[in-house]
Design a protein around this motif. Sequence first.
Motif, mmCIF file in Angstrom:
data_model
loop_
_atom_site.group_PDB
_atom_site.id
_atom_site.type_symbol
_atom_site.label_atom_id
_atom_site.label_comp_id
_atom_site.label_asym_id
_atom_site.label_seq_id
_atom_site.Cartn_x
_atom_site.Cartn_y
_atom_site.Cartn_z
ATOM 1 N N GLU A 14 35.398 7.717 26.027
ATOM 2 C CA GLU A 14 34.760 8.420 24.912
ATOM 3 C C GLU A 14 35.733 9.378 24.230
ATOM 4 O O GLU A 14 35.747 9.489 23.001
ATOM 5 C CB GLU A 14 33.528 9.171 25.411
ATOM 6 N N LYS A 24 36.471 8.559 20.369
ATOM 7 C CA LYS A 24 36.030 9.530 19.371
ATOM 8 C C LYS A 24 37.200 10.017 18.528
ATOM 9 O O LYS A 24 37.075 10.199 17.310
ATOM 10 C CB LYS A 24 35.319 10.691 20.059
ATOM 11 N N VAL A 52 32.092 1.162 24.291
ATOM 12 C CA VAL A 52 32.196 2.551 23.856
ATOM 13 C C VAL A 52 32.851 2.606 22.481
ATOM 14 O O VAL A 52 32.415 3.338 21.586
ATOM 15 C CB VAL A 52 33.000 3.387 24.871
ATOM 16 N N CYS A 76 31.352 4.169 18.942
ATOM 17 C CA CYS A 76 32.035 5.251 18.230
ATOM 18 C C CYS A 76 32.486 4.834 16.829
ATOM 19 O O CYS A 76 32.953 5.679 16.059
ATOM 20 C CB CYS A 76 33.244 5.722 19.032
#
Length: 257
Positions: free
Chosen positions: A172, A176, A213, A217
């Motif tokens: 993450e 991100k 993930v 994102c």
Amino acid sequence: MVNLHTHTKLCRHAAGLPIDYARQAEKKGISLLGFSDHTPFPDDRMIGIRMYYSQLEGYLQDIRLARESFPDLKILAGLECEYFPELHAWYREELLGERAMDYLIGSVHFYAYRGELRGFWEGFQMDRGALLAYAESYVEMLESCLFSFGAHPDTFGSSTGGWNQDCQDCAERICKAAARLGTPLEINTSGWLKAESQPENPRPYPLPEFWKVAAQCGVKAVVNADAHAPDVLDAYLDNGYRLAQECGVELVWPFGQ
């Protein structure tokens, strides 16, 4: 078909010269071939897996020879870079400026943890601290804004016992940052090739969990073979495209198709 992640024998752990890869690209229907050998540094640091700095001009000459020999093939000159903040101006002014490299790939093969540099090939199993240290190094590399994309962000899968919350948190943080900066990440298909050739020491990447993930994102991805020999120039690329589709990751081609 495209491959932007290609190594030559100058890096000491690959085979072939640019002209050998260009010949293979023509046979395999690859229309865009990018060379990205490991960056040599002015002080020749980390020399074990890269050319000497004095060999950089010869590397570029070899790429020019491949272009002249295969004029119908689009060939780009790049480098795969560890990021050192103290060399930021050197990447920008010499490599992208004076040397006119077509692109740079950012990667993290070594990360600082507990006062030393750690890699992924020494049997060390990454705990939460190591995973977050790796993520911090990867985000720092992305935030330099020097690189066309980030290479094999899920390499940490080769040093963990399986996906867990610590892996999730690592993924993450990386994803991100990539989404915020608009920098694509790489689905690197060489992990499948390594698992095939080294069944006793499989490299479990690309990681589907990581790319789920990435999709959540809004990260975009490129697919590359990370080829270390001409005969595997397109190895498992189709698997990479399929993984992107299955995980819902949008693919991009920074230099066209």
